[in-house]
Motif scaffolding. Structure first.
Motif, PDB file in Angstrom:
ATOM      1  N   PHE A  75       0.664  -7.870   5.264  1.00 45.88           N
ATOM      2  CA  PHE A  75      -0.445  -7.012   5.674  1.00 45.88           C
ATOM      3  C   PHE A  75      -0.154  -5.585   5.219  1.00 45.88           C
ATOM      4  O   PHE A  75       0.876  -5.008   5.549  1.00 45.88           O
ATOM      5  CB  PHE A  75      -0.635  -7.082   7.191  1.00 45.88           C
ATOM      6  N   TYR A  76      -1.094  -5.037   4.443  1.00 47.10           N
ATOM      7  CA  TYR A  76      -0.959  -3.681   3.925  1.00 47.10           C
ATOM      8  C   TYR A  76      -1.899  -2.715   4.639  1.00 47.10           C
ATOM      9  O   TYR A  76      -1.580  -1.538   4.795  1.00 47.10           O
ATOM     10  CB  TYR A  76      -1.239  -3.687   2.424  1.00 47.10           C
ATOM     11  N   TYR A  77      -3.040  -3.224   5.077  1.00 46.04           N
ATOM     12  CA  TYR A  77      -4.019  -2.405   5.822  1.00 46.04           C
ATOM     13  C   TYR A  77      -4.765  -3.329   6.768  1.00 46.04           C
ATOM     14  O   TYR A  77      -5.182  -4.427   6.393  1.00 46.04           O
ATOM     15  CB  TYR A  77      -4.992  -1.740   4.857  1.00 46.04           C
ATOM     16  N   TYR A  78      -4.904  -2.880   8.010  1.00 43.16           N
ATOM     17  CA  TYR A  78      -5.544  -3.688   9.054  1.00 43.16           C
ATOM     18  C   TYR A  78      -6.457  -2.757   9.832  1.00 43.16           C
ATOM     19  O   TYR A  78      -6.006  -1.775  10.410  1.00 43.16           O
ATOM     20  CB  TYR A  78      -4.452  -4.271   9.953  1.00 43.16           C
ATOM     21  N   ARG A  79      -7.754  -3.083   9.834  1.00 46.00           N
ATOM     22  CA  ARG A  79      -8.714  -2.286  10.595  1.00 46.00           C
ATOM     23  C   ARG A  79      -9.453  -3.180  11.589  1.00 46.00           C
ATOM     24  O   ARG A  79      -9.829  -4.308  11.272  1.00 46.00           O
ATOM     25  CB  ARG A  79      -9.737  -1.607   9.686  1.00 46.00           C
ATOM     26  N   VAL A  80      -9.660  -2.657  12.788  1.00 46.04           N
ATOM     27  CA  VAL A  80     -10.406  -3.352  13.835  1.00 46.04           C
ATOM     28  C   VAL A  80     -11.501  -2.424  14.338  1.00 46.04           C
ATOM     29  O   VAL A  80     -11.229  -1.262  14.669  1.00 46.04           O
ATOM     30  CB  VAL A  80      -9.496  -3.741  15.024  1.00 46.04           C
ATOM     31  N   ARG A  81     -12.735  -2.921  14.397  1.00 46.03           N
ATOM     32  CA  ARG A  81     -13.856  -2.145  14.928  1.00 46.03           C
ATOM     33  C   ARG A  81     -14.448  -2.901  16.112  1.00 46.03           C
ATOM     34  O   ARG A  81     -15.001  -3.980  15.952  1.00 46.03           O
ATOM     35  CB  ARG A  81     -14.924  -1.926  13.858  1.00 46.03           C
ATOM     36  N   GLY A  82     -14.288  -2.343  17.307  1.00 48.25           N
ATOM     37  CA  GLY A  82     -14.815  -2.963  18.504  1.00 48.25           C
ATOM     38  C   GLY A  82     -16.232  -2.512  18.793  1.00 48.25           C
ATOM     39  O   GLY A  82     -16.673  -1.456  18.337  1.00 48.25           O
ATOM     40  N   GLY A  83     -16.955  -3.307  19.553  1.00 45.69           N
ATOM     41  CA  GLY A  83     -18.324  -2.987  19.923  1.00 45.69           C
ATOM     42  C   GLY A  83     -18.499  -2.910  21.426  1.00 45.69           C
ATOM     43  O   GLY A  83     -17.530  -2.886  22.185  1.00 45.69           O
ATOM     44  N   ARG A  84     -19.734  -2.867  21.867  1.00 46.53           N
ATOM     45  CA  ARG A  84     -20.011  -2.763  23.306  1.00 46.53           C
ATOM     46  C   ARG A  84     -19.577  -4.011  24.053  1.00 46.53           C
ATOM     47  O   ARG A  84     -19.069  -3.943  25.172  1.00 46.53           O
ATOM     48  CB  ARG A  84     -21.515  -2.528  23.529  1.00 46.53           C
ATOM     49  N   GLY A 270      -1.866   1.332   8.361  1.00 41.74           N
ATOM     50  CA  GLY A 270      -1.389   1.123   7.002  1.00 41.74           C
ATOM     51  C   GLY A 270       0.089   0.784   7.071  1.00 41.74           C
ATOM     52  O   GLY A 270       0.877   1.517   7.683  1.00 41.74           O
ATOM     53  N   PHE A 271       0.479  -0.343   6.466  1.00 40.34           N
ATOM     54  CA  PHE A 271       1.858  -0.828   6.523  1.00 40.34           C
ATOM     55  C   PHE A 271       2.536  -0.500   5.189  1.00 40.34           C
ATOM     56  O   PHE A 271       2.204  -1.091   4.156  1.00 40.34           O
ATOM     57  CB  PHE A 271       1.884  -2.337   6.747  1.00 40.34           C
ATOM     58  N   PHE A 272       3.495   0.408   5.204  1.00 41.12           N
ATOM     59  CA  PHE A 272       4.066   0.904   3.961  1.00 41.12           C
ATOM     60  C   PHE A 272       5.547   0.589   3.786  1.00 41.12           C
ATOM     61  O   PHE A 272       6.143   0.926   2.770  1.00 41.12           O
ATOM     62  CB  PHE A 272       3.856   2.424   3.871  1.00 41.12           C
ATOM     63  N   GLY A 273       6.173  -0.021   4.774  1.00 40.62           N
ATOM     64  CA  GLY A 273       7.579  -0.362   4.651  1.00 40.62           C
ATOM     65  C   GLY A 273       8.004  -1.315   5.745  1.00 40.62           C
ATOM     66  O   GLY A 273       7.309  -1.494   6.747  1.00 40.62           O
ATOM     67  N   ASN A 274       9.138  -1.943   5.550  1.00 41.86           N
ATOM     68  CA  ASN A 274       9.707  -2.854   6.531  1.00 41.86           C
ATOM     69  C   ASN A 274      11.093  -2.331   6.890  1.00 41.86           C
ATOM     70  O   ASN A 274      11.531  -1.301   6.359  1.00 41.86           O
ATOM     71  CB  ASN A 274       9.756  -4.269   5.954  1.00 41.86           C
ATOM     72  N   ALA A 275      11.772  -3.003   7.767  1.00 39.26           N
ATOM     73  CA  ALA A 275      13.074  -2.501   8.215  1.00 39.26           C
ATOM     74  C   ALA A 275      13.974  -3.657   8.617  1.00 39.26           C
ATOM     75  O   ALA A 275      13.507  -4.760   8.917  1.00 39.26           O
ATOM     76  CB  ALA A 275      12.903  -1.533   9.382  1.00 39.26           C
ATOM     77  N   ASP A 276      15.261  -3.396   8.627  1.00 39.65           N
ATOM     78  CA  ASP A 276      16.265  -4.394   8.981  1.00 39.65           C
ATOM     79  C   ASP A 276      16.687  -4.243  10.438  1.00 39.65           C
ATOM     80  O   ASP A 276      16.486  -3.182  11.055  1.00 39.65           O
ATOM     81  CB  ASP A 276      17.498  -4.234   8.080  1.00 39.65           C
ATOM     82  N   PRO A 277      17.276  -5.262  11.023  1.00 38.73           N
ATOM     83  CA  PRO A 277      17.812  -5.146  12.380  1.00 38.73           C
ATOM     84  C   PRO A 277      18.732  -3.939  12.507  1.00 38.73           C
ATOM     85  O   PRO A 277      19.498  -3.615  11.588  1.00 38.73           O
ATOM     86  CB  PRO A 277      18.571  -6.463  12.570  1.00 38.73           C
ATOM     87  N   GLY A 278      18.642  -3.261  13.639  1.00 39.93           N
ATOM     88  CA  GLY A 278      19.422  -2.053  13.878  1.00 39.93           C
ATOM     89  C   GLY A 278      18.689  -0.777  13.537  1.00 39.93           C
ATOM     90  O   GLY A 278      19.197   0.312  13.817  1.00 39.93           O
TER      91      GLY A 278
END
Length: 329
Positions: A75-84, A270-278
């Motif tokens: 996932f590089y970009y995630y958008r959520v649009r809620g309604g009434r 926007g997801f631009f990087g990952n990371a390792d444990p620690g």
């Protein structure tokens, strides 16, 4: 969900394919799909993987690059649009939904998938696939919409979550899919956010700056934040940003019940990087308040590696604390 076929169409759900790019399903919301955390975002992400698998003929759960390395539909970009009627934290046990999903071609290493979650029985126009114009130009106020921009990645070095490389499996078929109109492409939007470290380089229209929140320190939780491939789970980013946002709300003297009951009308990551444990992260928080809508607020957040300052993600969350549940656009 009881399982899925190799092409990603779920077993045990009522699923219909309006066209080769689409899935339509009838869903009964279960405890594992809802709540105040990241469960709903993970479920929608699973629907994205299933839709891409069905539309592209690729086994996304066991994909491999041409050189044999495991390939992941990240996932590089995630958008959520809620309604009434529907918003991401407003779903509860037993809600009945119609979920329409459609995959759009976005080059040989990416895809964009749109979802519309509608209350069961809602009178929706026609029986064809989800129209991109509805999502971007005329969203229905009774529905929840999500946009997922995914890119194929693989590890550059065994055992490391840094420096992930773009690479698609050879059987990723995409040329038959509909094209996303250029006017709706998220590529430039996400690129600017990555360069600036924010979705809001300028004040959002109709909003004025409010006092910023304190920087939040967060240690990667290997029990909760990693997925089965050993990568930071995309849905965990939602929970991490919400942890920082909750700290801001408490610093403002607001109680937890108000946070749990907030209505999220627009959220982007926007997801631009990952990371390792620690890994240890710093989360910077800025806040904007509605000028004409006092109950509307936008939290603007950036997630960075505490040691190197490397930007891992940015988020914008617009919430509504009154009855006006219309997003700013």
């Amino acid at each position: 969900m009881s399982g899925s076929t190799r092409t990603g169409v779920p077993v045990g759900q009522h699923v219909h394919r309006p066209d080769p790019s689409s899935l339509r399903r009838e869903v009964l919301v279960s405890p594992a799909m809802c709540g105040g955390g990241s469960l709903v975002f993970g479920q929608i992400g699973d629907w994205t993987w299933e839709a891409v698998a069905a539309a592209c003929g690729t086994n996304v759960h066991a994909a491999r690059a041409a050189d044999g390395r495991p390939a992941y539909l990240s996932f590089y970009y995630y958008r959520v649009r809620g309604g009434r009627t529907l918003h991401p934290h407003g779903l509860t046990f037993g809600d009945e939904l119609r979920v329409d999903s459609r995959v759009f071609q976005y080059g040989g290493q990416s895809a964009v998938t749109l979802h519309r979650l509608a209350p069961a029985g809602l009178d929706l126009p026609g029986d064809g696939p989800l129209d991109a114009a509805e999502f971007y130009e005329r969203p229905r106020p009774d529905c929840l919409y999500t946009e997922n921009y995914n890119r194929w990645i693989a590890r550059s070095s065994p055992g490391s979550n840094e420096g992930l490389a773009l690479t698609a499996p050879p059987d990723f078929a995409f040329r038959h899919l509909p094209r996303l109109p250029n006017a709706h492409s998220p590529r430039s939007l996400v690129g600017r956010a990555r360069e600036a470290g924010t979705f809001h380089s300028a004040p959002p229209p109709g909003f004025a700056p409010a006092e910023p929140g304190p920087t939040c320190r967060y240690e990667l939780d290997v029990v909760r934040d990693l997925n089965g491939a050993g990568l930071m789970y995309f849905a965990a980013y939602f929970a991490i940003f919400d942890t920082a946002l909750l700290g801001l709300w408490r610093a403002l003297g607001r109680d937890d019940a108000l946070f749990v009951g907030r209505r999220v009308v627009d959220q982007r990551i926007g997801f631009f990087g990952n990371a390792d444990p620690g890994a240890v992260f710093d989360i910077e928080v800025r806040r904007w308040r509605g000028v004409q809508r006092p109950g509307a607020e936008i939290a603007d957040m950036a997630l960075r590696d505490a040691g190197s300052g490397r930007l891992l993600a940015v988020a914008s969350t617009e919430t509504c604390l009154d009855d006006d549940a219309t997003a700013s656009g």
